[in-house]
Design an enzyme around this catalytic site. Structure first.
Site, PDB file in Angstrom:
ATOM      1  N   HIS A  20       0.878  -1.179   0.000  1.00  0.00           N
ATOM      2  CA  HIS A  20       0.000   0.000   0.000  1.00  0.00           C
ATOM      3  C   HIS A  20       0.916   1.231   0.000  1.00  0.00           C
ATOM      4  CE1 HIS A  20      -2.291  -3.007   2.377  1.00  0.00           C
ATOM      5  NE2 HIS A  20      -3.385  -2.458   1.897  1.00  0.00           N
ATOM      6  N   ASP A  68       2.396   2.011   3.336  1.00  0.00           N
ATOM      7  CA  ASP A  68       3.358   1.058   3.911  1.00  0.00           C
ATOM      8  C   ASP A  68       4.790   1.511   3.657  1.00  0.00           C
ATOM      9  OD1 ASP A  68       1.087  -0.533   4.223  1.00  0.00           O
ATOM     10  OD2 ASP A  68       1.525  -1.746   2.438  1.00  0.00           O
ATOM     11  N   GLU A 117     -10.662  -6.861  -4.500  1.00  0.00           N
ATOM     12  CA  GLU A 117     -10.463  -7.885  -3.466  1.00  0.00           C
ATOM     13  C   GLU A 117     -11.697  -7.933  -2.565  1.00  0.00           C
ATOM     14  OE1 GLU A 117      -6.654  -7.819  -1.462  1.00  0.00           O
ATOM     15  OE2 GLU A 117      -7.555  -8.697   0.323  1.00  0.00           O
ATOM     16  N   GLU A 177      -8.897 -13.696  -1.298  1.00  0.00           N
ATOM     17  CA  GLU A 177      -8.120 -13.985  -0.087  1.00  0.00           C
ATOM     18  C   GLU A 177      -8.797 -15.097   0.709  1.00  0.00           C
ATOM     19  OE1 GLU A 177      -6.482 -10.680   2.001  1.00  0.00           O
ATOM     20  OE2 GLU A 177      -6.769 -11.626   3.951  1.00  0.00           O
ATOM     21  N   HIS A 205     -10.764 -14.048   3.796  1.00  0.00           N
ATOM     22  CA  HIS A 205     -11.974 -13.289   3.448  1.00  0.00           C
ATOM     23  C   HIS A 205     -13.086 -14.248   3.022  1.00  0.00           C
ATOM     24  CE1 HIS A 205      -9.471  -9.421   2.434  1.00  0.00           C
ATOM     25  NE2 HIS A 205      -9.251  -9.890   3.653  1.00  0.00           N
ATOM     26  N   ASP A 232      -4.593 -13.751  -2.331  1.00  0.00           N
ATOM     27  CA  ASP A 232      -3.935 -13.385  -1.082  1.00  0.00           C
ATOM     28  C   ASP A 232      -3.952 -14.627  -0.214  1.00  0.00           C
ATOM     29  OD1 ASP A 232      -3.302 -10.844  -1.794  1.00  0.00           O
ATOM     30  OD2 ASP A 232      -4.538  -9.851  -0.278  1.00  0.00           O
ATOM     31  N   ASP A 275     -10.574 -11.816  10.882  1.00  0.00           N
ATOM     32  CA  ASP A 275      -9.544 -11.955   9.864  1.00  0.00           C
ATOM     33  C   ASP A 275      -8.191 -12.085  10.553  1.00  0.00           C
ATOM     34  OD1 ASP A 275      -8.469 -11.926   7.333  1.00  0.00           O
ATOM     35  OD2 ASP A 275      -8.633  -9.766   7.043  1.00  0.00           O
ATOM     36  N   ASP A 287      -5.501 -13.581   9.435  1.00  0.00           N
ATOM     37  CA  ASP A 287      -4.367 -13.470   8.494  1.00  0.00           C
ATOM     38  C   ASP A 287      -3.174 -14.334   8.885  1.00  0.00           C
ATOM     39  OD1 ASP A 287      -5.668 -11.722   6.789  1.00  0.00           O
ATOM     40  OD2 ASP A 287      -4.736  -9.915   7.598  1.00  0.00           O
ATOM     41  N   ASP A 335      -0.606 -12.452   2.226  1.00  0.00           N
ATOM     42  CA  ASP A 335      -1.253 -11.429   3.055  1.00  0.00           C
ATOM     43  C   ASP A 335      -1.425 -12.071   4.438  1.00  0.00           C
ATOM     44  OD1 ASP A 335      -2.628  -9.366   4.123  1.00  0.00           O
ATOM     45  OD2 ASP A 335      -4.126  -9.194   2.537  1.00  0.00           O
TER      46      ASP A 335
END
Ligand code: XUL
Ligand code: CO
Length: 435
Positions: free
Chosen positions: A99, A102, A230, A266, A269, A294, A305, A307, A337
């Protein structure tokens, strides 16, 4: 400067190795179904989880040990680039994703943010040229800052729409500069808290407006990455518009975006939306819209989430099967991700977690290739739908029948027998491919 001085480039050493910093299953050059593992898997490291996550949670302070903090935010940003490319090189990963926020500090104004991005992307470009590492995708973070409290393109505040457009323009300029192969839109705040004060149609039309501006700008600057939506059903929004693959496809088709947009799906998700990952990949494939993935996993006992790095071979096998059926994932890839657990706070965990994820996907790829070579699912499904290959079934799928002709048929054939699916046998045989 080396951030991981004790670790050499990670190599494949096979399953019996005692070396933690080695691949046990991912062998980049090994050929599977005509392509190397590296070509199949197109791994990418996510800048956000790897470089900026500090290990804090709603109940706890930062815990991650990181050695790249400098005197100013820009010093830190420069150090991070250095460390990030060391990670990519040591992992032998060819792609990365980020991003805008980031990589560069936001500064005190949009102008300062953009100039910080320019300086850091100069550095990133230098590193890319030196190493041959490529940009899988970048995106604009249009959800963290308080200005996005009511969304970005879907905000009730037109000033926020304009600001978001500027961020997307910059994102596309950066994508062109770095040769980005895809560009992602994840609408974390593109949703609503309450329908009582929300005009859903107006908000979604505005999101489509921003997407069309992005297509037009890409054409203008002569840079057309594959655009990706996404999907995610919720979090941080109570209800997110790009709920799942099917909802995102309805949006894409309604707004005539299907020539430019595909999906970045993802795993975690999918599970939040009440689907398996393979369900989402299958839906996307049906629309010829499987763009990129992802890679991560959730926790069945937690509803959010999380991750996590993917370590479940059952899931990666079924995901890789969908990717093989898709004829591959390029120009998309497999972006981790994923974030290390709070208790994995050491610097080396960043490498170890990726090795675990890469090995798990390598095992998934091998198992999926064996399933495909053995026609495991093909034979199963062919047999299951065999009634459509002859007689009345063949005529139905050839569109030769109608309600009247089928009524005549049914009146003469109303004694129907079904066959058992023996699903437990299927699951047990599938297990043979996983171990
Ligand atoms: C959030 C998420 C994002 C997108 C990019 O759940 O997945 O990190 O991948 O904005
Ligand atoms: Co994501």
């Amino acid at each position: 400067m080396h951030y991981f001085p004790n670790v050499e480039k990670i190599k494949y050493e096979g399953k019996t190795t005692e070396n933690l910093f080695a691949f046990r299953h991912y062998n980049p050059e090994e050929v599977i179904m005509g392509k190397t593992m590296k070509e199949h898997l197109r791994f990418a490291v996510a800048y956000w989880h790897t470089m900026t996550q500090d290990g804090s949670d709603p109940f706890g302070d930062p815990v991650n040990q990181r050695t790249w903090f400098g005197e100013t935010p820009m010093d830190t940003a420069r150090n991070r680039v250095e460390a990030f490319f060391e990670i990519l090189t040591k992992l032998d990963v060819e792609y990365f994703c980020f991003h805008d926020v980031d990589i560069a500090p936001a500064g005190d104004s949009l102008e300062e943010f953009f100039s910080n991005i320019d300086e850091i992307t100069d550095l990133i470009k230098e590193k890319m040229d030196q190493t041959g590492i490529k940009l899988l995708w970048n995106t604009a973070n249009m959800f963290s800052h308080p200005r996005f409290v009511n969304g970005a393109a879907s905000s009730n505040n037109a000033e926020v729409f304009a600001y978001s457009a500027a961020q997307v323009k910059k994102g596309l300029d950066v994508s062109k500069k770095l040769g980005g192969e895809n560009y992602v839109f994840w609408g974390g705040r593109e949703g609503y808290e309450s329908l009582l004060n929300t005009n859903m149609k107006f908000e979604q039309d505005n999101i489509a407006r921003l997407f069309k501006m992005a297509i037009a700008y890409g054409e203008k600057i002569g840079h057309k990455p594959q655009f990706l939506i996404e999907p995610k059903p919720m979090e941080p929004s109570k209800h997110q518009y790009d709920f799942d693959a099917a909802t995102a496809m309805a949006f894409i088709q309604k707004h005539g975006l299907e020539n430019d947009f595909k999906l970045n799906l993802e795993a975690n998700h999918a599970t939040l939306a009440g689907h398996t990952f393979e369900h989402e990949l299958n839906v996307a494939r049906d629309y010829d819209a499987l763009g990129s993935i992802d890679a991560n996993q959730g926790d069945v006992l937690l509803g959010w989430d999380t991750d996590e790095f993917p370590t479940n071979i059952y899931d990666t096998t079924l995901a890789m099967y969908e990717i093989l059926e898709n004829g591959g994932i390029a120009p998309g890839g497999i972006n981790f991700d994923s974030k290390v657990r709070r208790s994995s706070f050491a610097m080396d965990d960043l490498l170890l977690a990726h090795i675990a994820g890469m090995d798990t996907f390598a095992r998934g790829l091998k198992a999926a290739a064996a399933l495909k070579e053995d026609r495991f699912f093909d034979d199963l499904k062919e047999k299951r739908y065999a009634s459509y290959t002859t007689g009345i079934g063949a005529k139905i799928v050839a569109d030769e029948e109608d309600l009247e002709s089928l009524t005549t048929y049914a009146l003469a054939h109303d004694d129907i027998t079904n066959e058992s699916s023996h699903l437990e046998v299927v699951k047990s045989r599938l297990n043979d491919y996983l171990v």
